[in-house]
Design an enzyme around this catalytic site. Structure first.
Site, PDB file in Angstrom:
ATOM      1  N   ASN A   9       0.867  -1.174   0.000  1.00 25.59           N
ATOM      2  CA  ASN A   9       0.000   0.000   0.000  1.00 25.59           C
ATOM      3  C   ASN A   9       0.910   1.232   0.000  1.00 25.59           C
ATOM      4  O   ASN A   9       1.515   1.548   1.013  1.00 25.59           O
ATOM      5  CB  ASN A   9      -0.893  -0.030   1.251  1.00 25.59           C
ATOM      6  CG  ASN A   9      -1.729   1.224   1.389  1.00 25.59           C
ATOM      7  OD1 ASN A   9      -1.768   2.051   0.480  1.00 25.59           O
ATOM      8  ND2 ASN A   9      -2.395   1.372   2.530  1.00 25.59           N
ATOM      9  N   HIS A  97      -9.237   0.948   5.002  1.00 30.35           N
ATOM     10  CA  HIS A  97      -7.966   1.186   5.680  1.00 30.35           C
ATOM     11  C   HIS A  97      -8.190   2.122   6.872  1.00 30.35           C
ATOM     12  O   HIS A  97      -9.010   3.042   6.803  1.00 30.35           O
ATOM     13  CB  HIS A  97      -6.943   1.806   4.711  1.00 30.35           C
ATOM     14  CG  HIS A  97      -5.563   1.791   5.278  1.00 30.35           C
ATOM     15  ND1 HIS A  97      -5.136   2.745   6.168  1.00 30.35           N
ATOM     16  CD2 HIS A  97      -4.545   0.905   5.132  1.00 30.35           C
ATOM     17  CE1 HIS A  97      -3.888   2.452   6.534  1.00 30.35           C
ATOM     18  NE2 HIS A  97      -3.513   1.338   5.917  1.00 30.35           N
ATOM     19  N   GLU A 169      -5.063  -5.065  10.447  1.00 28.82           N
ATOM     20  CA  GLU A 169      -4.029  -4.052  10.666  1.00 28.82           C
ATOM     21  C   GLU A 169      -4.301  -3.335  11.991  1.00 28.82           C
ATOM     22  O   GLU A 169      -5.083  -2.370  12.024  1.00 28.82           O
ATOM     23  CB  GLU A 169      -4.046  -3.023   9.533  1.00 28.82           C
ATOM     24  CG  GLU A 169      -3.745  -3.612   8.169  1.00 28.82           C
ATOM     25  CD  GLU A 169      -3.203  -2.550   7.213  1.00 28.82           C
ATOM     26  OE1 GLU A 169      -2.059  -2.720   6.776  1.00 28.82           O
ATOM     27  OE2 GLU A 169      -3.889  -1.563   6.930  1.00 28.82           O
TER      28      GLU A 169
HETATM   29  P1  13P Z   1       3.386   0.282   7.652  1.00 27.00           P
HETATM   30  O1  13P Z   1       3.887  -0.999   7.044  1.00 27.00           O
HETATM   31  O2  13P Z   1       4.111   1.485   7.181  1.00 27.00           O
HETATM   32  O3  13P Z   1       3.271   0.168   9.140  1.00 27.00           O
HETATM   33  O4  13P Z   1       1.871   0.485   7.106  1.00 27.00           O
HETATM   34  C1  13P Z   1       0.995  -0.576   7.169  1.00 27.00           C
HETATM   35  C2  13P Z   1      -0.236  -0.219   6.420  1.00 27.00           C
HETATM   36  O5  13P Z   1      -0.970   0.666   6.821  1.00 27.00           O
HETATM   37  C3  13P Z   1      -0.508  -0.925   5.163  1.00 27.00           C
HETATM   38  O6  13P Z   1      -1.793  -0.668   4.709  1.00 27.00           O
END
Ligand code: 13P
Length: 252
Positions: A9, A97, A169
């Site tokens: 992403n 997200h 996440e």
């Molecule tokens: P990071 O890998 O920078 O922590 O971000 C994760 C994320 O939000 C992917 O969608």
């Protein structure tokens, strides 16, 4: 069939020039790699999707969008629809997200509409969810995740899950350098699978890919991906460097 997936992403990073360069580098790095059934997805910004699709042709790179609007068209200034994404050759969209939820007011109800619109337009969805730090400190992480999944997805028929990838996440692990431990990730992924199994049965829960996202790096990817219910990662910062992304792709 459950597949391993490593998805980058890119968030609001990389202009056109940087997009072309990074796609080229990733393409070159994975050309001869043994990918072991791993799908490689990148999600550049809207304005660079077309260029990324063009430059990913005849490679194993798939291109996803980071968001879309729930309507097919109309008076929604500044928005992008599922039809438009399909029109430039995009087949997958990230929805829900935590940055969309936190900064752009996306609620479970809006996300349910976006999910419907994406599926109606035959786009695959990477559906994101995860608890905040306060939820975890209070021991509410499972309840929060369960409600996010139920509210946005549980109106769907079982068949819809063939086109859905889940991405857990935890908000406290995004961009913070603090990763959920492999055990924390496994515990939550197993809970997610059980939540799906209770509603839809094992056929759905066994076959859906569940990604972990939140400070995944070359140094920790292998351990996290080795957990039985973790089918890959949604990568932010480390997806912006071709070497790091390659290390993560080949961590399985
Ligand atoms: P990071 O890998 O920078 O922590 O971000 C994760 C994320 O939000 C992917 O969608």
């Amino acid at each position: 069939m459950r597949k391993n997936i490593v998805a980058g992403n890119w968030k609001m990073n990389n202009d056109l020039k940087a997009t072309k360069k990074l796609v080229k580098q990733i393409r070159k790095s994975i050309k001869k790699a043994e990918l072991n059934n791993t799908r490689v997805i990148i999600a550049p910004t809207f304005v660079n999707l077309s260029a990324a699709v063009k430059r990913s042709k005849k490679s194993k790179i798939e291109v996803a969008a980071q968001n879309m609007h729930q309507a097919n068209n109309g008076a929604f200034t500044g928005e992008i629809s599922a039809e438009m994404l399909k029109g430039v050759g995009v087949k997958t969209v990230i929805l829900g997200h935590s940055e969309r939820r936190a900064y752009f007011g996306e609620t479970d109800a809006i996300l349910a509409e976006k999910v419907n619109a994406a599926l109606a337009n035959k786009l695959e969805i990477i559906f994101c969810f995860g608890e905040e730090l306060a939820d975890r400190k209070a021991g509410n992480e499972e309840a929060v995740v369960e409600s996010q999944i139920k509210n946005a997805l549980f109106h769907l028929e079982a068949d819809a899950f063939k086109n859905i990838v889940l991405a857990y996440e935890p908000v406290w692990a995004i961009g913070t350098g603090e990763t959920a431990s492999p055990e924390q990730a496994q515990d939550m992924h197993s809970f997610i699978r059980k939540t799906l199994a209770d509603k839809y049965g094992n056929n759905v829960s066994d076959n859906v890919s569940i990604l972990y996202g939140g400070s995944v790096k070359p140094a920790n990817a292998q351990e996290i991906f080795s957990k039985p219910d973790v089918d890959g990662g949604l990568i932010g910062g480390a997806a912006l460097k071709a070497e790091d992304f390659y290390s993560i792709i080949t961590a399985f």
